[in-house]
Design a protein around this motif. Structure first.
Motif, PDB file in Angstrom:
ATOM      1  N   SER A   2      42.875  64.189 -74.830  1.00 29.11           N
ATOM      2  CA  SER A   2      41.778  64.791 -74.068  1.00 29.11           C
ATOM      3  C   SER A   2      42.051  64.746 -72.566  1.00 29.11           C
ATOM      4  O   SER A   2      42.848  63.931 -72.081  1.00 29.11           O
ATOM      5  N   PRO A  68      36.555  58.683 -75.572  1.00 28.03           N
ATOM      6  CA  PRO A  68      36.014  58.592 -76.938  1.00 28.03           C
ATOM      7  C   PRO A  68      34.530  58.947 -77.005  1.00 28.03           C
ATOM      8  O   PRO A  68      34.066  59.517 -77.998  1.00 28.03           O
ATOM      9  N   ALA A  69      33.790  58.638 -75.943  1.00 27.90           N
ATOM     10  CA  ALA A  69      32.366  58.977 -75.938  1.00 27.90           C
ATOM     11  C   ALA A  69      32.173  60.490 -75.998  1.00 27.90           C
ATOM     12  O   ALA A  69      31.286  60.982 -76.697  1.00 27.90           O
ATOM     13  N   LYS A  71      34.364  62.631 -77.254  1.00 30.86           N
ATOM     14  CA  LYS A  71      34.843  63.089 -78.567  1.00 30.86           C
ATOM     15  C   LYS A  71      33.793  62.854 -79.656  1.00 30.86           C
ATOM     16  O   LYS A  71      33.663  63.643 -80.592  1.00 30.86           O
ATOM     17  N   LEU A  72      33.018  61.782 -79.518  1.00 31.30           N
ATOM     18  CA  LEU A  72      31.969  61.470 -80.496  1.00 31.30           C
ATOM     19  C   LEU A  72      30.638  62.150 -80.170  1.00 31.30           C
ATOM     20  O   LEU A  72      29.623  61.856 -80.792  1.00 31.30           O
ATOM     21  N   ASN A  73      30.654  63.037 -79.169  1.00 28.60           N
ATOM     22  CA  ASN A  73      29.449  63.767 -78.735  1.00 28.60           C
ATOM     23  C   ASN A  73      28.322  62.831 -78.329  1.00 28.60           C
ATOM     24  O   ASN A  73      27.146  63.102 -78.588  1.00 28.60           O
ATOM     25  N   LEU A  74      28.668  61.742 -77.652  1.00 31.03           N
ATOM     26  CA  LEU A  74      27.668  60.799 -77.174  1.00 31.03           C
ATOM     27  C   LEU A  74      27.165  61.135 -75.774  1.00 31.03           C
ATOM     28  O   LEU A  74      26.213  60.550 -75.298  1.00 31.03           O
TER      29      LEU A  74
END
Length: 127
Positions: A2, A68-69, A71-74
Motif C-alpha cells: 500500500s 493495515p487500518a 486495508k481493514l476499512n477502519l
C-alpha cells in the motif's frame, strides 16, 4: 504494497538518516561553515534537531499503522488522513531540521504549518 506502507517505510528510513546526521555530522557542519555557537546554543539547536527526529519517527510509525487500518476499512478518510499526516510530518521536520542545520529560527517557518497539519491528521482519525 500500500501507499501508506511505502510512505511509512520512506519516513522511517529518512528518519534514521537524519538521526545519524544529527548525531555524527551536525556539529562538524557548523564548524566547517563557520557557524559560531556557544555551548547553550549547541544544546538548543541539537534539541530542535531531536524534536524533528522524534516527530519524524512518530510520522513514520503512524503511517505504518494507517496501512493495515486502511486495508481493514477502519478509517473513514484514509487518503486524507494519510496525505495530511505525510505532509505534516514533512513540513514540521523540514522546518526544524533546516533551522537547526543553519542555527537560525528564520528557517523554521514551515514547522507551524506542519504541526497544524499533524493535528488535523490525527483529528481526522476521530471521524
Amino acid at each position: 504494497m500500500s501507499l501508506q506502507l511505502r510512505a511509512g517505510a520512506l519516513l522511517g528510513a529518512t528518519g534514521v538518516v537524519a538521526g545519524a546526521y544529527g548525531s555524527h555530522m551536525l556539529e562538524a557542519h557548523w564548524q566547517r561553515d563557520g557557524i559560531v555557537l556557544d555551548d547553550a546554543d549547541i544544546l538548543r539547536w541539537k534539541d530542535v534537531w531531536r524534536t524533528a527526529q522524534a516527530v519524524h519517527y512518530l510520522g513514520a510509525a503512524s503511517m505504518l499503522a494507517l496501512a493495515p487500518a486502511a486495508k481493514l476499512n477502519l478509517l473513514r478518510l484514509p487518503r486524507a488522513s494519510s496525505l495530511t499526516l505525510a505532509c505534516g510530518t514533512a513540513l514540521f521536520t523540514a522546518g526544524c531540521y533546516s533551522a537547526a542545520f543553519f542555527a537560525d529560527r528564520k528557517y523554521a517557518v514551515a514547522a507551524p504549518f506542519g504541526g497544524a497539519a499533524l493535528i488535523a491528521a490525527f483529528t481526522s482519525l476521530l471521524l
